[in-house]
Design a protein around this motif. Structure first.
Motif, PDB file in Angstrom:
ATOM      1  N   GLY A 187      20.342  43.144  28.344  1.00 19.03           N
ATOM      2  CA  GLY A 187      19.701  45.044  28.234  1.00 19.03           C
ATOM      3  C   GLY A 187      21.157  44.988  29.970  1.00 19.03           C
ATOM      4  O   GLY A 187      21.321  43.697  30.515  1.00 19.03           O
ATOM      5  N   HIS A 188      21.133  46.125  30.748  1.00 18.80           N
ATOM      6  CA  HIS A 188      21.960  46.159  32.052  1.00 18.80           C
ATOM      7  C   HIS A 188      20.745  46.581  33.174  1.00 18.80           C
ATOM      8  O   HIS A 188      19.653  47.560  32.971  1.00 18.80           O
ATOM      9  CB  HIS A 188      22.604  47.309  31.245  1.00 18.80           C
ATOM     10  N   ASN A 189      20.807  45.732  34.202  1.00 16.50           N
ATOM     11  CA  ASN A 189      19.894  46.455  34.966  1.00 16.50           C
ATOM     12  C   ASN A 189      21.226  46.404  36.212  1.00 16.50           C
ATOM     13  O   ASN A 189      22.051  45.990  37.234  1.00 16.50           O
ATOM     14  CB  ASN A 189      19.277  44.954  35.534  1.00 16.50           C
ATOM     15  N   TYR A 190      21.301  48.255  36.467  1.00 21.41           N
ATOM     16  CA  TYR A 190      22.621  48.812  37.287  1.00 21.41           C
ATOM     17  C   TYR A 190      21.441  49.063  38.606  1.00 21.41           C
ATOM     18  O   TYR A 190      22.430  48.969  39.592  1.00 21.41           O
ATOM     19  CB  TYR A 190      22.689  49.343  36.765  1.00 21.41           C
ATOM     20  N   GLY A 191      19.987  48.815  38.767  1.00 20.46           N
ATOM     21  CA  GLY A 191      19.604  49.160  40.366  1.00 20.46           C
ATOM     22  C   GLY A 191      19.711  48.348  40.390  1.00 20.46           C
ATOM     23  O   GLY A 191      20.022  49.478  42.134  1.00 20.46           O
ATOM     24  N   THR A 192      19.989  46.971  40.974  1.00 20.68           N
ATOM     25  CA  THR A 192      19.831  46.097  41.539  1.00 20.68           C
ATOM     26  C   THR A 192      21.675  46.403  42.728  1.00 20.68           C
ATOM     27  O   THR A 192      21.310  46.520  44.203  1.00 20.68           O
ATOM     28  CB  THR A 192      20.027  45.375  41.229  1.00 20.68           C
ATOM     29  N   ILE A 193      22.456  46.310  42.004  1.00 25.85           N
ATOM     30  CA  ILE A 193      23.497  46.607  42.125  1.00 25.85           C
ATOM     31  C   ILE A 193      24.046  47.837  42.968  1.00 25.85           C
ATOM     32  O   ILE A 193      24.336  48.041  44.738  1.00 25.85           O
ATOM     33  CB  ILE A 193      24.804  46.446  41.538  1.00 25.85           C
ATOM     34  N   GLU A 194      23.219  48.402  42.823  1.00 27.41           N
ATOM     35  CA  GLU A 194      23.395  50.711  43.347  1.00 27.41           C
ATOM     36  C   GLU A 194      22.847  50.066  44.513  1.00 27.41           C
ATOM     37  O   GLU A 194      23.058  50.703  45.436  1.00 27.41           O
ATOM     38  CB  GLU A 194      22.667  51.297  42.393  1.00 27.41           C
ATOM     39  N   GLU A 195      21.288  49.256  44.859  1.00 27.12           N
ATOM     40  CA  GLU A 195      20.675  49.301  45.591  1.00 27.12           C
ATOM     41  C   GLU A 195      22.040  48.164  46.856  1.00 27.12           C
ATOM     42  O   GLU A 195      21.724  49.243  48.528  1.00 27.12           O
ATOM     43  CB  GLU A 195      19.505  49.195  45.254  1.00 27.12           C
ATOM     44  N   LYS A 196      21.905  47.478  46.273  1.00 24.18           N
ATOM     45  CA  LYS A 196      22.632  46.379  47.537  1.00 24.18           C
ATOM     46  C   LYS A 196      23.939  46.404  47.619  1.00 24.18           C
ATOM     47  O   LYS A 196      25.005  45.553  48.372  1.00 24.18           O
ATOM     48  CB  LYS A 196      22.028  45.000  46.978  1.00 24.18           C
ATOM     49  N   GLY A 197      24.720  46.723  46.968  1.00 28.17           N
ATOM     50  CA  GLY A 197      25.964  45.889  46.186  1.00 28.17           C
ATOM     51  C   GLY A 197      26.530  45.026  46.045  1.00 28.17           C
ATOM     52  O   GLY A 197      25.509  44.541  45.670  1.00 28.17           O
ATOM     53  N   PHE A 198      27.697  44.947  45.797  1.00 30.17           N
ATOM     54  CA  PHE A 198      28.464  43.888  45.589  1.00 30.17           C
ATOM     55  C   PHE A 198      28.783  42.804  47.281  1.00 30.17           C
ATOM     56  O   PHE A 198      28.978  43.704  48.076  1.00 30.17           O
ATOM     57  CB  PHE A 198      29.639  43.128  44.742  1.00 30.17           C
ATOM     58  N   ARG A 199      28.438  41.073  46.997  1.00 21.58           N
ATOM     59  CA  ARG A 199      28.776  40.721  47.995  1.00 21.58           C
ATOM     60  C   ARG A 199      30.068  40.752  48.487  1.00 21.58           C
ATOM     61  O   ARG A 199      30.669  40.758  49.873  1.00 21.58           O
ATOM     62  CB  ARG A 199      28.263  38.951  48.518  1.00 21.58           C
ATOM     63  N   LYS A 200      31.227  41.012  47.207  1.00 26.33           N
ATOM     64  CA  LYS A 200      32.609  40.501  48.122  1.00 26.33           C
ATOM     65  C   LYS A 200      33.318  41.916  47.588  1.00 26.33           C
ATOM     66  O   LYS A 200      32.920  42.218  46.528  1.00 26.33           O
ATOM     67  CB  LYS A 200      33.316  39.531  47.545  1.00 26.33           C
ATOM     68  N   LEU A 201      34.045  42.066  47.860  1.00 25.81           N
ATOM     69  CA  LEU A 201      34.897  43.285  47.646  1.00 25.81           C
ATOM     70  C   LEU A 201      36.178  42.600  47.482  1.00 25.81           C
ATOM     71  O   LEU A 201      37.118  41.894  47.758  1.00 25.81           O
ATOM     72  CB  LEU A 201      35.418  44.839  48.909  1.00 25.81           C
ATOM     73  N   VAL A 202      37.253  43.998  46.318  1.00 29.52           N
ATOM     74  CA  VAL A 202      38.139  42.938  45.827  1.00 29.52           C
ATOM     75  C   VAL A 202      38.964  44.278  46.837  1.00 29.52           C
ATOM     76  O   VAL A 202      39.493  45.514  45.940  1.00 29.52           O
ATOM     77  CB  VAL A 202      38.893  42.900  44.825  1.00 29.52           C
ATOM     78  N   LEU A 203      40.144  43.970  47.700  1.00 33.29           N
ATOM     79  CA  LEU A 203      41.071  45.337  48.060  1.00 33.29           C
ATOM     80  C   LEU A 203      42.206  44.853  48.303  1.00 33.29           C
ATOM     81  O   LEU A 203      42.908  43.349  47.999  1.00 33.29           O
ATOM     82  CB  LEU A 203      40.893  45.198  49.936  1.00 33.29           C
ATOM     83  N   GLU A 204      43.249  45.558  48.542  1.00 34.05           N
ATOM     84  CA  GLU A 204      44.632  46.053  48.589  1.00 34.05           C
ATOM     85  C   GLU A 204      44.772  45.323  50.207  1.00 34.05           C
ATOM     86  O   GLU A 204      44.881  46.706  50.147  1.00 34.05           O
ATOM     87  CB  GLU A 204      45.564  46.436  47.963  1.00 34.05           C
ATOM     88  N   GLN A 205      45.422  44.392  50.991  1.00 33.81           N
ATOM     89  CA  GLN A 205      45.470  44.519  52.232  1.00 33.81           C
ATOM     90  C   GLN A 205      47.063  43.923  52.480  1.00 33.81           C
ATOM     91  O   GLN A 205      47.968  43.201  51.752  1.00 33.81           O
ATOM     92  CB  GLN A 205      44.515  43.789  52.763  1.00 33.81           C
TER      93      GLN A 205
END
Ligand code: PA5
Ligand code: NI
Length: 193
Positions: free
Chosen positions: A159-177
């Motif tokens: 199963g897929h639980n999307y709700g937790t991530i939609e609410e809190k986000g992920f702790r890490k981002l992947v950016l171009e800097q």
């Protein structure tokens, strides 16, 4: 649903399965609130509801003992400085794993546990990634031109639980800097109160 053995192929170069049951197309509007730069997100969305990624699913009964598989295709692009990515999710049955095999492109799998452990693994053609039980996972395409294409397999009952991530986000981002790929703590991540 038939219980006969079956085969399908993943033809080069697109890897769209020769047999699939479901084609999911996820657009910018499906990731409302998930990109760090909301201003860049709103500006982009006002121009076009861009397709960020597609999934071809091979259906099986969603029960223990079965395996679900398919192809995930994350297109290249950025919202502000943040690369296109999947919504990401925990499995509803947290104690279920997933296996990914990268077929094309360049990118990363961003992962974390409910306890706050984080991991980021590079994806490149030929690489196999094992996502253990309990780890939320999000694919990020960091190539400028190429789709990130992975083949995935996970237990039928996950199963897929999307709700937790939609609410809190992920702790890490992947950016171009400054022209380089950077892993950055997400200032918008919502810790449990
Ligand atoms: O089950 C998986 O982890 C994959 O099939 C993903 O569903 C796929 O990569 C798309 O990501 P998401 O389900 O987070 O939108
Ligand atoms: Ni999954």
């Amino acid at each position: 649903m038939s219980n006969q053995p079956f085969t399908f192929t993943l033809p080069f170069p697109g890897y769209k399965p020769s047999h699939f049951d479901h084609h999911i197309v996820r657009r910018l509007s499906d990731l409302q609130g998930q990109f760090f730069n909301q201003q860049a997100y709103d500006a982009m969305l006002s121009r076009e509801d861009t397709v960020l990624y597609e999934v071809y699913e091979v259906k099986r009964p969603e029960i223990e003992g079965e395996l679900l598989s398919g192809i995930s295709i994350v297109h290249p692009g950025k919202v502000g400085d943040e690369f296109f990515m999947t919504k990401g999710h925990f499995h509803t049955v947290l104690d279920t794993a997933e296996l990914y095999y990268c077929l094309n492109g360049e990118g990363f799998m961003v992962m974390e546990t409910p306890e706050g452990d984080t991991a980021i693994e590079a994806l490149a053609p030929g690489k196999v990634l094992y996502v253990p039980p309990r780890w939320a996972h999000r694919s990020v395409c960091t190539s400028r031109q190429e789709d990130l294409i992975t083949f995935f397999i996970y237990p039928g009952n996950a199963g897929h639980n999307y709700g937790t991530i939609e609410e809190k986000g992920f702790r890490k981002l992947v950016l171009e800097q400054d022209g380089a790929i950077a892993f950055v703590d997400n200032p918008n991540f919502k810790e449990d109160k």
